[in-house]
Design an enzyme around this catalytic site. Structure first.
Site, PDB file in Angstrom:
ATOM      1  N   LYS A   1       0.775  -1.470   0.081  1.00  0.00           N
ATOM      2  CA  LYS A   1       0.132  -0.207  -0.012  1.00  0.00           C
ATOM      3  C   LYS A   1       0.901   1.171   0.003  1.00  0.00           C
ATOM      4  O   LYS A   1       0.577   2.174  -0.743  1.00  0.00           O
ATOM      5  CB  LYS A   1      -1.010  -0.001   1.341  1.00  0.00           C
ATOM      6  CG  LYS A   1      -1.970  -1.028   1.174  1.00  0.00           C
ATOM      7  CD  LYS A   1      -3.082  -0.916   2.339  1.00  0.00           C
ATOM      8  CE  LYS A   1      -2.327  -0.791   3.814  1.00  0.00           C
ATOM      9  NZ  LYS A   1      -1.958  -2.119   4.208  1.00  0.00           N
TER      10      LYS A   1
ATOM     11  N   ARG B   1      -9.748   0.663   9.235  1.00  0.00           N
ATOM     12  CA  ARG B   1      -9.439  -0.869   9.473  1.00  0.00           C
ATOM     13  C   ARG B   1     -10.276  -1.691  10.320  1.00  0.00           C
ATOM     14  O   ARG B   1     -10.332  -2.715  10.404  1.00  0.00           O
ATOM     15  CB  ARG B   1      -8.229  -0.973  10.356  1.00  0.00           C
ATOM     16  CG  ARG B   1      -6.675  -1.475   9.561  1.00  0.00           C
ATOM     17  CD  ARG B   1      -5.590  -1.385  10.598  1.00  0.00           C
ATOM     18  NE  ARG B   1      -4.474  -1.752  10.359  1.00  0.00           N
ATOM     19  CZ  ARG B   1      -3.376  -1.018   9.725  1.00  0.00           C
ATOM     20  NH1 ARG B   1      -3.586  -0.125   9.263  1.00  0.00           N
ATOM     21  NH2 ARG B   1      -2.277  -1.840   9.529  1.00  0.00           N
TER      22      ARG B   1
ATOM     23  N   ARG C   1      10.582  -8.871   4.891  1.00  0.00           N
ATOM     24  CA  ARG C   1      10.549  -7.503   5.477  1.00  0.00           C
ATOM     25  C   ARG C   1      10.961  -7.757   6.923  1.00  0.00           C
ATOM     26  O   ARG C   1      11.686  -6.773   7.292  1.00  0.00           O
ATOM     27  CB  ARG C   1       9.308  -6.780   5.462  1.00  0.00           C
ATOM     28  CG  ARG C   1       9.089  -5.584   5.745  1.00  0.00           C
ATOM     29  CD  ARG C   1       7.712  -4.737   5.244  1.00  0.00           C
ATOM     30  NE  ARG C   1       6.917  -4.649   6.493  1.00  0.00           N
ATOM     31  CZ  ARG C   1       5.700  -4.212   6.178  1.00  0.00           C
ATOM     32  NH1 ARG C   1       5.412  -3.885   4.841  1.00  0.00           N
ATOM     33  NH2 ARG C   1       4.940  -4.050   7.123  1.00  0.00           N
TER      34      ARG C   1
ATOM     35  N   ARG D   1      11.480  -1.159  12.278  1.00  0.00           N
ATOM     36  CA  ARG D   1      10.142  -0.897  12.666  1.00  0.00           C
ATOM     37  C   ARG D   1       9.859  -2.100  13.880  1.00  0.00           C
ATOM     38  O   ARG D   1      10.283  -3.007  13.499  1.00  0.00           O
ATOM     39  CB  ARG D   1       8.947  -1.158  11.679  1.00  0.00           C
ATOM     40  CG  ARG D   1       8.653   0.119  10.964  1.00  0.00           C
ATOM     41  CD  ARG D   1       7.600   0.062  10.029  1.00  0.00           C
ATOM     42  NE  ARG D   1       6.295  -0.583  10.447  1.00  0.00           N
ATOM     43  CZ  ARG D   1       5.194  -0.527   9.674  1.00  0.00           C
ATOM     44  NH1 ARG D   1       5.322  -0.162   8.339  1.00  0.00           N
ATOM     45  NH2 ARG D   1       4.273  -1.167  10.114  1.00  0.00           N
TER      46      ARG D   1
ATOM     47  N   ARG E   1      -0.806  -9.559  12.729  1.00  0.00           N
ATOM     48  CA  ARG E   1      -1.455  -8.624  12.326  1.00  0.00           C
ATOM     49  C   ARG E   1      -2.360  -9.065  11.049  1.00  0.00           C
ATOM     50  O   ARG E   1      -3.358  -8.500  10.702  1.00  0.00           O
ATOM     51  CB  ARG E   1      -0.445  -7.717  11.973  1.00  0.00           C
ATOM     52  CG  ARG E   1       0.260  -6.720  13.002  1.00  0.00           C
ATOM     53  CD  ARG E   1       1.497  -5.999  12.354  1.00  0.00           C
ATOM     54  NE  ARG E   1       0.920  -5.068  11.622  1.00  0.00           N
ATOM     55  CZ  ARG E   1       1.475  -4.273  10.695  1.00  0.00           C
ATOM     56  NH1 ARG E   1       2.802  -4.511  10.754  1.00  0.00           N
ATOM     57  NH2 ARG E   1       1.087  -3.453  10.063  1.00  0.00           N
TER      58      ARG E   1
HETATM   59  P1  ADP Z   1       1.171  -1.570   7.106  1.00  0.00           P
HETATM   60  O1  ADP Z   1       1.278  -0.358   6.418  1.00  0.00           O
HETATM   61  O2  ADP Z   1       2.472  -2.160   7.588  1.00  0.00           O
HETATM   62  O3  ADP Z   1       0.011  -2.440   6.951  1.00  0.00           O
HETATM   63  P2  ADP Z   1       0.435   0.296   9.404  1.00  0.00           P
HETATM   64  O4  ADP Z   1       1.663   1.191   9.293  1.00  0.00           O
HETATM   65  O5  ADP Z   1      -0.789   0.643   8.585  1.00  0.00           O
HETATM   66  O6  ADP Z   1       0.768  -0.875   8.811  1.00  0.00           O
HETATM   67  O7  ADP Z   1      -0.034   0.161  10.685  1.00  0.00           O
HETATM   68  C1  ADP Z   1       0.908  -0.108  11.626  1.00  0.00           C
HETATM   69  C2  ADP Z   1       0.118  -0.459  13.204  1.00  0.00           C
HETATM   70  O8  ADP Z   1      -0.330   0.603  13.579  1.00  0.00           O
HETATM   71  C3  ADP Z   1      -0.940  -1.547  13.070  1.00  0.00           C
HETATM   72  O9  ADP Z   1      -0.364  -2.848  13.415  1.00  0.00           O
HETATM   73  C4  ADP Z   1      -2.059  -0.957  14.336  1.00  0.00           C
HETATM   74  O10 ADP Z   1      -1.476  -1.405  15.610  1.00  0.00           O
HETATM   75  C5  ADP Z   1      -1.896   0.527  14.201  1.00  0.00           C
HETATM   76  N1  ADP Z   1      -2.768   1.165  13.241  1.00  0.00           N
HETATM   77  C6  ADP Z   1      -2.485   1.721  12.005  1.00  0.00           C
HETATM   78  N2  ADP Z   1      -3.637   2.258  11.580  1.00  0.00           N
HETATM   79  C7  ADP Z   1      -4.536   2.025  12.249  1.00  0.00           C
HETATM   80  C8  ADP Z   1      -5.823   1.851  12.175  1.00  0.00           C
HETATM   81  N3  ADP Z   1      -6.580   2.638  11.223  1.00  0.00           N
HETATM   82  N4  ADP Z   1      -6.776   1.666  13.301  1.00  0.00           N
HETATM   83  C9  ADP Z   1      -6.189   0.842  14.374  1.00  0.00           C
HETATM   84  N5  ADP Z   1      -4.883   0.510  14.564  1.00  0.00           N
HETATM   85  C10 ADP Z   1      -3.894   1.285  13.275  1.00  0.00           C
END
Ligand code: ADP
Length: 188
Positions: A13, A88, A127, A135, A146
């Site tokens: 993404k 989410r 990753r 991270r 996740r």
């Molecule tokens: P990735 O891009 O690797 O899928 P993100 O950077 O979007 O992951 O998110 C990292 C973490 O931040 C998630 O695992 C969650 O804990 C938190 N997070 C991010 N966005 C949300 C959201 N919209 N609702 C709840 N938690 C979130």
């Protein structure tokens, strides 16, 4: 143009968002990046979020929605935005619609980057190896959690946008350029 980029952790993404913001002169709103910034600044929100993120669980809808509410009214969003990593949960999607209604803004399209689960696990393991220090939530056990959370809490969001006729899917197993081309075909 206001978009949602949808897909599991490791779907690419962030990479696709980066390409789109440059091409369409819109901004990327990543709740993950916003949370990591709070963690870095050691704010109260950041301290609370850190514990949750380290386990690969979701930060509460209230926290996320209040962050989005403040972000989306900033002038740089006028020309359009890409939501990355948000909504989410079904509740976040419903709350987002209420916020956007008040602001008289619309989500034009939701683009799902679809990746099969086996490939996803391979990607995120890679990753995890590459980014040991970058991270804290990039180790494979947490990433697996996740994905579990994604399937349970986030997949229902797809159905929500499907029912609104806003959902478009691209094959995220293709390479970056091809995925990008497929997305741009949908948008044009
Ligand atoms: P990735 O891009 O690797 O899928 P993100 O950077 O979007 O992951 O998110 C990292 C973490 O931040 C998630 O695992 C969650 O804990 C938190 N997070 C991010 N966005 C949300 C959201 N919209 N609702 C709840 N938690 C979130």
């Amino acid at each position: 143009m206001n978009l949602i980029l949808f897909g599991p952790p490791g779907a690419g993404k962030g990479t696709q968002a980066e390409i789109l913001i440059n091409k369409y002169n819109i901004v990327q709103i990543s709740t993950g990046d916003m949370l990591r910034e709070e963690v870095k600044l050691e704010t109260d929100l950041g301290k609370a979020a850190k514990i949750i993120m380290e386990k690969g669980n979701l930060v509460s809808d209230e926290i996320i929605i209040s962050m989005i509410e403040k972000r989306i009214i900033k002038p740089d969003c006028k020309n359009g935005f890409i939501l990355d990593g948000f909504p989410r949960t079904l509740q976040q999607a419903i709350d987002l619609d209420n916020i956007l209604d008040k602001l008289k803004i619309n989500i034009d399209m939701v683009i799902e980057i679809h990746v099969n689960e086996d490939i996803l696990l391979k990607r995120i393991n890679k990753r995890a190896l590459e980014s040991k220090t970058k991270r804290d939530d990039d180790n494979s056990e947490i990433l697996k959690n996740r994905i579990v959370v994604y399937k349970k809490d986030t997949m229902p969001v797809l159905e929500y946008y499907k029912n609104l006729n806003k959902l478009y899917s691209v094959d995220g197993m293709k390479n970056v350029e091809e995925v990008s081309k497929d997305i741009q075909n949908i948008l044009s």
